[in-house]
Motif scaffolding. Structure first.
Motif, short mmCIF file in Angstrom:
data_model
loop_
_atom_site.label_atom_id
_atom_site.label_comp_id
_atom_site.label_asym_id
_atom_site.label_seq_id
_atom_site.Cartn_x
_atom_site.Cartn_y
_atom_site.Cartn_z
N LYS A 1 0.56 -1.38 -0.06
CA LYS A 1 -0.11 0.00 0.02
C LYS A 1 1.22 1.43 0.50
N GLN A 2 0.59 2.33 -0.52
CA GLN A 2 1.19 3.50 -0.75
C GLN A 2 0.11 4.33 0.07
N LEU A 3 0.85 4.97 1.21
CA LEU A 3 -0.07 5.94 2.18
C LEU A 3 -0.37 7.63 1.44
N GLN A 4 0.98 7.48 1.00
CA GLN A 4 1.24 9.21 0.85
C GLN A 4 -0.15 9.43 -0.09
N ASP A 5 -0.59 11.39 0.11
CA ASP A 5 -1.01 11.60 -0.34
C ASP A 5 -0.61 11.93 -2.24
N GLY A 6 -1.13 12.20 -2.83
CA GLY A 6 -1.38 12.08 -4.07
C GLY A 6 -1.48 11.32 -4.71
N GLU A 7 -0.31 10.96 -6.23
CA GLU A 7 0.16 10.29 -7.29
C GLU A 7 0.15 9.38 -6.72
N VAL A 8 0.79 8.30 -7.17
CA VAL A 8 0.60 6.70 -7.23
C VAL A 8 2.48 6.65 -7.78
N PHE A 9 3.67 6.19 -6.83
CA PHE A 9 4.89 5.92 -7.64
C PHE A 9 4.71 4.91 -7.72
N LEU A 10 5.54 4.35 -9.23
CA LEU A 10 5.51 3.46 -10.15
C LEU A 10 6.72 2.81 -10.12
N ASP A 11 7.25 3.34 -9.06
CA ASP A 11 8.62 2.39 -8.87
C ASP A 11 8.69 1.19 -8.59
N PRO A 12 9.43 0.85 -9.19
CA PRO A 12 9.48 -1.25 -8.70
C PRO A 12 10.18 -1.31 -7.50
N VAL A 13 9.19 -1.76 -6.40
CA VAL A 13 9.14 -1.64 -5.26
C VAL A 13 10.21 -3.42 -4.85
N PRO A 14 11.61 -2.87 -4.12
CA PRO A 14 12.69 -4.78 -4.29
C PRO A 14 11.76 -5.05 -2.66
N ILE A 15 11.23 -6.60 -2.41
CA ILE A 15 11.45 -6.89 -0.78
C ILE A 15 12.10 -8.06 -1.14
N GLU A 16 12.70 -7.89 -0.01
CA GLU A 16 13.54 -8.85 0.50
C GLU A 16 13.16 -9.90 1.45
N PHE A 17 12.60 -11.21 1.15
CA PHE A 17 12.32 -12.19 2.03
C PHE A 17 13.79 -13.43 2.34
N THR A 18 13.74 -13.48 3.41
CA THR A 18 14.95 -14.66 4.07
C THR A 18 13.73 -15.74 4.41
#
Length: 86
Positions: free
Chosen positions: A24-41
């Motif tokens: 989820k993006q919680l900021q006001d305004g527009e969506v940021f479409l940058d790829p989001v890396p997530i590390e799982f252990t």
């Protein structure tokens, strides 16, 4: 800048775990479409999956060998962002 909240739930299966990851993006305004890396252990091994947001709420399904013991958003610090907990 984006403010991310990442939630996940899993179902263990015979051959691993199926995770539903919600970004989820919680900021006001527009969506940021940058790829989001997530590390799982998982079992001491680190695996990075990249989420590609299309809106302020993105849900994806990810297969892992087992449930993760930790999850980290942008582990290398490549994004200007905030990450908040639920």
């Amino acid at each position: 800048h984006p403010i991310y909240q990442v939630n996940w739930g899993s179902m263990e299966r015979h051959a691993g775990a199926s995770l539903i990851v919600e970004v989820k993006q919680l900021q006001d305004g527009e969506v940021f479409l940058d790829p989001v890396p997530i590390e799982f252990t998982v079992n001491g091994q680190k695996k990075i999956e990249t989420i590609y947001p299309k809106s302020k709420l993105t849900r994806v399904s990810i297969r892992l060998d087992a449930n993760p013991t930790s999850v980290e958003v942008d582990p290398k610090g490549t994004l200007l962002k905030e990450v908040v907990s639920r």
